[in-house]
Design an enzyme around this catalytic site. Structure first.
Site, mmCIF file in Angstrom:
data_model
loop_
_atom_site.group_PDB
_atom_site.id
_atom_site.type_symbol
_atom_site.label_atom_id
_atom_site.label_comp_id
_atom_site.label_asym_id
_atom_site.label_seq_id
_atom_site.Cartn_x
_atom_site.Cartn_y
_atom_site.Cartn_z
ATOM 1 C CG ASP A 40 56.725 84.959 -36.645
ATOM 2 O OD1 ASP A 40 57.463 84.075 -36.167
ATOM 3 O OD2 ASP A 40 56.383 85.973 -35.990
ATOM 4 C CB ILE A 41 59.604 80.757 -37.110
ATOM 5 C CG1 ILE A 41 60.274 79.425 -37.367
ATOM 6 C CG2 ILE A 41 58.909 80.764 -35.778
ATOM 7 C CD1 ILE A 41 61.669 79.340 -36.816
ATOM 8 C CE1 TYR A 149 65.358 90.571 -25.703
ATOM 9 C CE2 TYR A 149 65.322 91.636 -23.542
ATOM 10 C CZ TYR A 149 64.902 91.579 -24.861
ATOM 11 O OH TYR A 149 64.018 92.519 -25.335
HETATM 12 C C1 AKB Z 1 61.620 91.548 -21.219
HETATM 13 O O1 AKB Z 1 61.048 91.648 -20.126
HETATM 14 O O2 AKB Z 1 62.502 90.710 -21.469
HETATM 15 C C2 AKB Z 1 61.229 92.525 -22.313
HETATM 16 C C3 AKB Z 1 62.136 93.695 -22.360
HETATM 17 C C4 AKB Z 1 62.144 94.687 -21.272
HETATM 18 O O3 AKB Z 1 62.876 93.830 -23.297
HETATM 19 N N1 AKB Z 1 59.878 92.955 -22.133
#
Ligand code: AKB
Length: 329
Positions: A40-41, A149
């Site tokens: 880990d970092i 993300y």
């Molecule tokens: C998030 O809420 O960003 C994560 C996921 C659902 O990948 N828990």
């Protein structure tokens, strides 16, 4: 799962996070502590992670450091878990893209160079978006993620499939829903409320939730999440028919459901609702998932429902709280 004699050498990148800290310990139980390197970092806060096997401080964005690790240990399996999650990612989109994307590409390239037998990388329900069917979301369906993300996870899935098709790299992945656990806290996800609520219920008997009471999302208890990763990685390659990432359902839960389950154990518990920017992210995600491919291909079957998970969470958190309580003077 029983421990087994093995020649496997495993690297877990992002070993100190919510999933990593528990998965690493389970892998060490399976393969032996010395055969599972936690990386880990920053060093782990959990003594158990440091004491049960080797720890290496490494940044997944530093390819030289990764190559150094690989030549020191010669890994057969890599679990790459380091990522910035949905809510935190929106605060720094550029770095989130770099960490999530370059980090994955580094690991895929390393595994290719080193002829690593298998790679596990978690994807997420965040790959889905506003035009995805929200109920019983199919394995193959429109995906228009609207968080950085989610975009990085969708692109990552395509890269995993590409490395498998073009280079024969055996990389496997799951679309995790929200993960609920009592050991390490989650960091920066939209589904984090489902962990915080248990902590606050025990400490303060009340919780202010940042999602509306009827916000249904798919959720999974950590023991099921770990079994899913191990079962997928151990499945014979011929059974792995999805090379992007498998849909993985669990429970479909709204804050009001978790609050009611906690109420059964803590009658004084009260919940209030103050939706913030995370509501919009939650509203773009599925409410429930069709995970029939995972069930069919490698026998996925979650064990926990809401009452069983709630009883286990509260009991373990209570034990942790009393172990950390100051001694009476
Ligand atoms: C998030 O809420 O960003 C994560 C996921 C659902 O990948 N828990």
């Amino acid at each position: 799962m029983a421990a087994k004699a093995t020649k496997e050498m495993v690297l877990v990148i992002g070993a100190c996070g919510q999933l990593g800290s528990e998965l690493t310990l389970e892998l060490r139980y399976l393969y032996g502590g010395a055969n599972v390197v936690a990386a880990d970092i920053a060093p782990p806060k959990q003594a158990e992670l440091l004491e049960s096997g080797p720890f290496e401080q490494a940044d997944v964005l530093d390819m030289k450091a990764l190559r150094h690790l690989a030549s020191k240990y010669t890994f057969t399996h890599i679990y790459h878990l380091a990522a910035i999650l949905s809510a935190a990612g929106e605060k720094n989109p550029e770095f989130t893209w770099r960490l999530n994307m370059d980090g994955l590409l580094h690991v895929l390239d390393l595994a290719r160079e080193q002829k690593t037998a298998r790679v596990f990388w978690p994807s997420s329900i965040a790959v889905f978006g506003p035009h995805t069917p929200r109920h019983h979301t199919p394995q193959y369906t429109p995906m228009d993620p609207n968080t950085v993300y989610g975009i990085s996870k969708q692109a990552g899935e395509l890269w995993c499939a590409y490395y498998f098709e073009k280079y024969g790299l055996d990389v496997r992945s799951l679309r995790y829903p929200g993960l609920i656990s009592y050991k390490a806290p989650p960091g920066g996800g939209t589904t984090d409320y489902a962990v915080d609520i248990y902590h606050k219920a025990l400490k303060e008997q009340k919780y202010a939730c940042y999602l509306r009471e009827d916000t249904f999302l798919p959720m999974l208890y950590m023991p099921d999440a770990i079994i899913a990763a191990l079962d997928l990685v151990q499945a014979p390659a011929s059974q792995v028919t999805v090379r992007s990432a498998y849909n993985l359902g669990g429970m479909s839960l709204a804050p009001k459901d978790i609050a009611a389950a906690i109420h059964e154990h803590i009658p004084a518990f009260e919940i209030s609702y103050q939706p913030d920017y995370r509501q919009q992210i939650a509203d773009s995600w599925p409410q429930s998932i069709d995970d029939s491919s995972a069930r069919h291909d490698w026998g996925w079957k979650p064990a926990y429902d809401l009452p069983a998970m709630t009883a286990d969470m509260l009991q373990n958190l209570k034990t942790n709280l009393s172990a950390n309580a100051p001694l009476p003077l």
